[in-house]
Write a protein that holds these residues in place. Sequence first.
Motif, PDB file in Angstrom:
ATOM      1  N   GLU A  27       0.817  -1.211   0.000  1.00 23.57           N
ATOM      2  CA  GLU A  27       0.000   0.000   0.000  1.00 23.57           C
ATOM      3  C   GLU A  27       0.855   1.268   0.000  1.00 23.57           C
ATOM      4  O   GLU A  27       0.334   2.360  -0.196  1.00 23.57           O
ATOM      5  N   ASN A  28       2.155   1.121   0.193  1.00 26.06           N
ATOM      6  CA  ASN A  28       3.047   2.274   0.159  1.00 26.06           C
ATOM      7  C   ASN A  28       3.945   2.282  -1.074  1.00 26.06           C
ATOM      8  O   ASN A  28       4.813   3.144  -1.205  1.00 26.06           O
ATOM      9  N   ASP A  29       3.753   1.335  -1.987  1.00 25.08           N
ATOM     10  CA  ASP A  29       4.505   1.298  -3.239  1.00 25.08           C
ATOM     11  C   ASP A  29       3.972   2.346  -4.210  1.00 25.08           C
ATOM     12  O   ASP A  29       2.840   2.815  -4.087  1.00 25.08           O
ATOM     13  N   ARG A  30       4.791   2.661  -5.180  1.00 26.67           N
ATOM     14  CA  ARG A  30       4.333   3.526  -6.277  1.00 26.67           C
ATOM     15  C   ARG A  30       3.456   2.696  -7.212  1.00 26.67           C
ATOM     16  O   ARG A  30       3.662   1.504  -7.390  1.00 26.67           O
ATOM     17  N   TYR A  31       2.480   3.362  -7.782  1.00 26.30           N
ATOM     18  CA  TYR A  31       1.664   2.721  -8.807  1.00 26.30           C
ATOM     19  C   TYR A  31       1.257   3.791  -9.812  1.00 26.30           C
ATOM     20  O   TYR A  31       1.431   4.985  -9.579  1.00 26.30           O
ATOM     21  N   SER A  54       2.832   7.598  -1.879  1.00 23.45           N
ATOM     22  CA  SER A  54       2.584   8.231  -0.584  1.00 23.45           C
ATOM     23  C   SER A  54       3.763   9.064  -0.106  1.00 23.45           C
ATOM     24  O   SER A  54       3.613   9.908   0.771  1.00 23.45           O
ATOM     25  N   GLY A  55       4.947   8.824  -0.636  1.00 29.30           N
ATOM     26  CA  GLY A  55       6.141   9.527  -0.183  1.00 29.30           C
ATOM     27  C   GLY A  55       6.879   8.792   0.912  1.00 29.30           C
ATOM     28  O   GLY A  55       7.885   9.271   1.420  1.00 29.30           O
ATOM     29  N   ASN A  56       6.398   7.619   1.284  1.00 25.03           N
ATOM     30  CA  ASN A  56       7.027   6.827   2.341  1.00 25.03           C
ATOM     31  C   ASN A  56       7.708   5.592   1.762  1.00 25.03           C
ATOM     32  O   ASN A  56       7.172   4.944   0.870  1.00 25.03           O
ATOM     33  N   TYR A  57       8.862   5.288   2.313  1.00 26.46           N
ATOM     34  CA  TYR A  57       9.517   4.018   2.043  1.00 26.46           C
ATOM     35  C   TYR A  57       9.195   3.138   3.244  1.00 26.46           C
ATOM     36  O   TYR A  57       9.475   3.513   4.381  1.00 26.46           O
ATOM     37  N   VAL A  58       8.604   1.963   3.005  1.00 23.31           N
ATOM     38  CA  VAL A  58       8.142   1.122   4.110  1.00 23.31           C
ATOM     39  C   VAL A  58       8.674  -0.296   3.940  1.00 23.31           C
ATOM     40  O   VAL A  58       8.653  -0.848   2.845  1.00 23.31           O
ATOM     41  N   ASN A  59       9.140  -0.856   5.058  1.00 24.79           N
ATOM     42  CA  ASN A  59       9.602  -2.234   5.104  1.00 24.79           C
ATOM     43  C   ASN A  59       8.958  -2.903   6.310  1.00 24.79           C
ATOM     44  O   ASN A  59       8.974  -2.350   7.402  1.00 24.79           O
ATOM     45  N   ARG A  80       9.023  -0.507   9.488  1.00 23.48           N
ATOM     46  CA  ARG A  80       9.924   0.640   9.436  1.00 23.48           C
ATOM     47  C   ARG A  80       9.456   1.572   8.329  1.00 23.48           C
ATOM     48  O   ARG A  80       9.184   1.117   7.224  1.00 23.48           O
ATOM     49  N   VAL A  81       9.380   2.847   8.649  1.00 22.84           N
ATOM     50  CA  VAL A  81       8.984   3.836   7.652  1.00 22.84           C
ATOM     51  C   VAL A  81      10.019   4.956   7.639  1.00 22.84           C
ATOM     52  O   VAL A  81      10.490   5.390   8.680  1.00 22.84           O
ATOM     53  N   VAL A  82      10.379   5.379   6.427  1.00 24.71           N
ATOM     54  CA  VAL A  82      11.341   6.460   6.222  1.00 24.71           C
ATOM     55  C   VAL A  82      10.752   7.395   5.182  1.00 24.71           C
ATOM     56  O   VAL A  82      10.196   6.952   4.177  1.00 24.71           O
TER      57      VAL A  82
END
Length: 108
Positions: A27-31, A54-59, A80-82
């Motif tokens: 849900e935080n990936d680019r599409y 969303s502007g977030n990198y999430v793992n 983890r969100v950056v």
Amino acid sequence: MKFYEALLTVDVEPEFAEAYKKAIEGENDRYFTENPILDKEGKLISNEIKPVWSGNYVNAESIYVGTSASSSYISHLEIRVVSRTQTNVEQFIKQYEREGATLVKKNF
């Protein structure tokens, strides 16, 4: 380089851990999506594809505790969100806390 960071945990049932991991990261990936632009009469002027993010990198990572000869037991997920913007991370934290996650650490 300045990034805003947060670490959250969430308890999940072991059989759903991989699905949660995939959903959280996905849900935080680019599409890409269509971007129809219409004139005053409603006629299509342009319909270019545009990226959405969303502007977030999430793992998300499954944390395993206790192992036996046949399997490991998942204790929880660490998320983890950056992001380059503090507001994005704050909104992410609020959203996931409402859904049951616990904030462990933030760096801002």
